[in-house]
Design an enzyme around this catalytic site. Structure first.
Site, PDB file in Angstrom:
ATOM      1  N   HIS A 101      68.416  -8.318  12.512  1.00 56.10           N
ATOM      2  CA  HIS A 101      68.921  -6.987  12.860  1.00 56.10           C
ATOM      3  C   HIS A 101      69.178  -6.173  11.598  1.00 56.10           C
ATOM      4  O   HIS A 101      68.992  -4.964  11.593  1.00 56.10           O
ATOM      5  CB  HIS A 101      70.226  -7.087  13.660  1.00 56.10           C
ATOM      6  CG  HIS A 101      70.063  -7.797  14.961  1.00 56.10           C
ATOM      7  ND1 HIS A 101      70.820  -8.889  15.305  1.00 56.10           N
ATOM      8  CD2 HIS A 101      69.210  -7.584  15.986  1.00 56.10           C
ATOM      9  CE1 HIS A 101      70.435  -9.309  16.500  1.00 56.10           C
ATOM     10  NE2 HIS A 101      69.462  -8.542  16.932  1.00 56.10           N
TER      11      HIS A 101
ATOM     12  N   HIS B  25      72.555 -10.739  13.339  1.00 56.63           N
ATOM     13  CA  HIS B  25      71.964 -11.613  12.318  1.00 56.63           C
ATOM     14  C   HIS B  25      71.056 -10.825  11.387  1.00 56.63           C
ATOM     15  O   HIS B  25      70.918  -9.613  11.469  1.00 56.63           O
ATOM     16  CB  HIS B  25      71.243 -12.799  12.977  1.00 56.63           C
ATOM     17  CG  HIS B  25      70.104 -12.376  13.857  1.00 56.63           C
ATOM     18  ND1 HIS B  25      68.921 -11.897  13.351  1.00 56.63           N
ATOM     19  CD2 HIS B  25      69.977 -12.358  15.205  1.00 56.63           C
ATOM     20  CE1 HIS B  25      68.104 -11.607  14.354  1.00 56.63           C
ATOM     21  NE2 HIS B  25      68.717 -11.869  15.488  1.00 56.63           N
TER      22      HIS B  25
ATOM     23  N   LYS C  64      76.386 -11.567  20.545  1.00 59.09           N
ATOM     24  CA  LYS C  64      75.718 -12.550  19.683  1.00 59.09           C
ATOM     25  C   LYS C  64      75.879 -12.037  18.259  1.00 59.09           C
ATOM     26  O   LYS C  64      76.066 -10.841  18.059  1.00 59.09           O
ATOM     27  CB  LYS C  64      74.238 -12.662  20.045  1.00 59.09           C
ATOM     28  CG  LYS C  64      73.990 -13.279  21.416  1.00 59.09           C
ATOM     29  CD  LYS C  64      72.518 -13.509  21.632  1.00 59.09           C
ATOM     30  CE  LYS C  64      72.246 -14.060  23.033  1.00 59.09           C
ATOM     31  NZ  LYS C  64      70.815 -14.180  23.289  1.00 59.09           N
TER      32      LYS C  64
END
Length: 598
Positions: free
Chosen positions: A160, A157, A154
Site C-alpha cells: 500500500h 503494508h 488489516k
C-alpha cells in the site's frame, strides 16, 4: 494589456523561428533551441519539414547539447553528403554556436549567453507562479486515479505504501500537465473479513482501544479471530452468515461496521497527511451499488461466458488466455471482481473520465486484465480508457527490530533515526526551529526516494541504513542539496534584494559547471513530459540527483560568498536560487516537502 514576459522580450531580438505544433517555448525554452536546429537542418535538406527534423533532435552526450542521428530520416544518398549540406548552410547565430559532424551524427552546441539568459529568466518568472515544469498538454481532460486502497482492519503494508507513493506522484504529474485530477482511495471496507471481525469483536473488542487507534485494534481482533478460525471451522461459518446479513442490508449487522469504517478513515487521513498525500474522496467496496453487479452477471450470461460451479458463478475468459474468474460466490455474495466492475461503471457515469488509472501491484496483473476484459466484453466503449500502472514488490521491509510493519511505525522509525543523526551537529541542530518535524520529513524523504529511485516494475530490497544515509544517492542527500541552496540568501544578505533579471549580467557566468546547471534547469520541463509518457517517477528522481551533483561540483568554483566582484556574485546567486526553485519543484512533484534548514 498584459506585460510581455522576460523571455518573450528577450527573444524579440533573436532570429525568428517557426512554430512547431506540440511545442510550448513559453514554458520550455529548450523547445526554441530545438526548433532553431530543426529549421537549419530542414533548410539544408529541403525534403524534410521542420516538424520531421524536430522529432529527431535528441539530447547529446557530455559536452554536446543536442544531437541528430541522420539515418533515422531514411534519406536517399549518403549520410556524409547530407551532413556536408548542413555544415555548408550553417552560420553561427544567437541560437546555435556550433555544429560538428561525427559519423552518423550531427552534434549541436547552443549559444551560451542566450542559453543562460532565456533559461534563468523563464525559471525565475514561472517559479514565482509555481508553474515551472508545467505544460498544458492535458487541458480539458479528466483523469481518475485510484491508489493506496488499504483494507480496513488489516495492516497498511508496504504494498500500500508503494501504491500511495506512486499514486501521489501521478496525481501531481497529471495536474502539472494540465489534467483535471480526481484522486480516489478505494478502501477494502467490505467482504467476508468483516463477518470475521464482527464475530471476533464480540469476544475481543474494546470500545476504548477502538477509539484510540481503530486500524490497530481491528487488526488485533482480526488476528485473534483468525487464530480461532484455524482451530474451529464454525467461526468461518458464523462469519459468512454475518457478512450475508450485511450484504442483505440488515441494519443490526451494519451498525458497528459503520463506526469501524468512520474511525479507520479518520486515522488514515492523519497518516496520509504526514506523507504529504491528500485524496479527493475516500470511497470503498461497500459503496458500489448492486444494480451493475447484477447487470454484469446478466449480460455475461447472455453472451454464454458464465460457468456454474457448485452454485458459484464464474466468467470464462479462457479464449483470451485469462482463465476463469469468480463473479459470485456459492452463497450469492459478491466478490471484489464483481464490485470492481460495478464501481468502474458507476465512476464513468459520474465523471465521464478521459482516463482512469489503477495503481496496483504487478501481482494483480491477471485480476486487472480480467476486470478490463469483462468491461470490454460488456460493450462499454470506454473500457480502453482504463489503465493499470503496476509495480514490483518491496522485499525485506520490517522495523529495525524485524517486526511486521504498520505505516505509522515506518514513519516513526525513520523520523527517530534522522533525529539522532541531526543531534550529532549541535550548532546546526540549534538553528532548526522544529527538529521533530524536520527529522520526520527527512525520514519520509528517505523512504520515498528509495522507493522511486528504480523503475517501478522492479522489486527492491528495503535497506534502512541506505535509506537514511546522507552519502550517495539518497533522500537525505537531496534534502541537504535543497537546504544548502536555501542557505545562500541567509549567508549573503548584502546581495539582497537581487536586481530585476534584466539588470543581472549573466555573461559573467563563464564556468562550464555553471552552464551545466543552467542546461539541466532548462531540461526539467522535458523530464516532466517524459514522466507522463512512462508513468515513471524514477526519471524525476534521476534528474533531481543529476542537478544536486552538478550543484555540488560547482560549489567550490562558482562561489558567491567571498566573491569580490559584486555583479558576478549576484549572477551566481541568481543561478543558485533558480536551481533551488527547480530542485524544489522536482521534490514537490514527488510529493516531498523541500526543507529550508536541517
Amino acid at each position: 494589456m498584459s506585460t510581455p514576459s522576460l523571455v518573450s522580450s528577450y527573444t524579440a531580438n533573436l532570429p525568428t523561428l517557426p512554430h512547431v505544433a506540440g511545442t510550448e517555448p513559453e514554458r520550455c525554452v529548450l523547445d526554441s533551441f530545438r526548433t532553431a536546429i530543426a529549421k537549419l537542418v530542414s533548410e539544408a535538406l529541403p525534403s524534410l519539414t521542420v516538424e520531421q527534423v524536430y522529432t529527431g533532435v535528441d539530447y547529446g552526450k557530455k559536452g554536446v547539447d543536442f544531437t541528430i542521428a541522420l539515418p533515422r530520416f531514411r534519406l536517399p544518398g549518403k549520410v556524409d553528403e547530407h551532413a556536408k549540406k548542413v555544415l555548408e548552410k550553417f552560420q553561427p547565430d544567437d541560437w546555435i554556436e556550433n555544429v560538428v559532424h561525427d559519423k552518423n551524427f550531427l552534434h549541436f552546441t547552443l549559444r551560451t549567453p542566450t542559453l543562460f539568459r532565456l533559461i534563468l529568466s523563464q525559471v525565475h518568472e514561472l517559479s514565482a507562479k509555481s508553474e515551472y515544469g508545467t505544460n498544458t498538454s492535458g487541458k480539458g481532460k479528466k483523469v481518475i486515479l485510484e491508489y493506496s486502497s488499504p483494507n480496513i482492519a488489516k495492516s497498511f503494508h508496504v504494498g500500500h505504501l508503494r501504491s500511495t507513493i506512486i499514486g501521489a506522484f501521478l496525481a501531481n504529474l497529471y495536474k502539472a500537465c494540465g489534467w483535471e485530477v480526481v484522486s480516489l482511495n478505494y478502501l477494502g471496507d467490505w467482504g467476508t473479513q468483516f463477518g470475521l471481525i464482527a464475530v471476533g469483536f464480540e469476544k475481543y473488542g474494546s470500545q476504548e482501544e477502538l477509539e484510540k487507534d481503530a486500524i490497530k485494534h481491528l487488526f488485533e481482533v482480526y488476528v485473534k479471530v483468525n487464530a480461532d478460525a484455524e482451530k474451529d471451522p464454525n467461526v468461518k461459518v458464523e462469519a459468512a452468515k454475518f457478512f450475508k446479513r450485511m450484504e442483505d442490508g440488515d441494519e443490526s449487522a451494519l451498525v458497528n461496521w459503520r463506526v469501524w469504517r468512520e474511525l479507520s478513515v479518520k486515522k488514515y487521513e492523519e497518516e496520509y497527511a504526514r506523507l504529504n498525500v491528500q485524496f479527493d474522496h475516500y470511497i470503498g467496496e461497500s459503496m458500489v451499488g448492486k444494480e451493475w453487479q447484477d447487470k454484469a452477471l446478466e449480460r455475461l450470461s447472455e453472451m454464454n461466458l458464465i460457468d456454474d460451479h457448485e452454485g458459484a458463478k464464474l466468467v470464462n475468459l479462457e479464449k483470451w488466455k485469462m482463465g476463469k474468474a469468480v463473479l459470485r460466490k456459492k452463497d450469492g455474495t459478491s466478490i471484489y471482481l464483481t464490485r470492481d466492475i460495478g464501481g468502474a461503471i458507476e465512476r464513468y457515469e459520474k465523471y465521464k473520465f478521459d482516463k482512469m488509472i489503477y495503481v496496483v501491484a504487478s501481482q494483480q496483473d491477471l485480476h486487472l486484465s480480467q476486470f478490463f476484459k469483462v468491461l470490454e466484453l460488456m460493450g462499454f466503449d470506454w473500457a480502453n480508457r482504463l489503465e493499470h500502472v503496476n509495480y514490483g514488490l518491496v522485499l525485506g521491509m520490517s522495523t529495525r527490530k524485524g517486526t511486521a510493519v504498520f505505516l505509522d511505525q515506518i514513519i516513526k522509525e525513520a523520523a527517530s533515526v534522522m533525529h539522532e543523526q541531526m543531534k550529532k551537529n549541535e550548532e546546526k541542530y540549534k538553528s532548526v526551529e522544529n527538529p521533530e518535524e524536520v527529522s520526520q520529513e527527512i525520514g519520509i524523504t528517505g523512504v520515498k526516494i528509495q522507493d522511486m529511485a528504480a523503475k517501478r516494475i522492479n522489486n527492491y530490497t528495503f535497506n534502512w541504513d541506505r535509506m537514511l544515509s546522507f552519502e550517495g544517492d539518497t533522500g537525505p542527500y537531496l534534502q541537504y542539496a535543497h537546504v544548502r541552496l536555501s542557505s545562500i540568501s541567509r549567508k549573503n544578505p548584502e546581495l539582497l534584494p537581487l536586481p530585476s533579471p534584466s539588470q543581472i549580467d549573466t555573461s559573467l557566468l563563464t564556468e562550464p559547471s555553471a552552464r551545466e546547471i543552467a542546461f539541466l534547469l532548462g531540461s526539467y520541463p522535458d523530464v516532466v513530459k517524459t514522466a507522463l509518457k512512462t508513468h515513471e517517477p524514477s526519471g524525476v528522481v534521476t534528474f533531481a540527483f543529476r542537478l544536486s551533483h552538478a550543484i555540488s561540483s560547482a560549489w567550490e568554483t562558482v562561489v558567491v560568498k567571498g566573491e569580490k566582484d559584486v555583479e558576478k556574485a549576484r549572477a551566481r546567486m541568481w543561478l543558485y536560487l533558480c536551481a533551488r526553485d527547480v530542485l524544489g519543484a522536482a521534490l514537490r512533484l514527488l510529493s516531498i516537502k523541500p526543507l529550508e534548514r536541517m
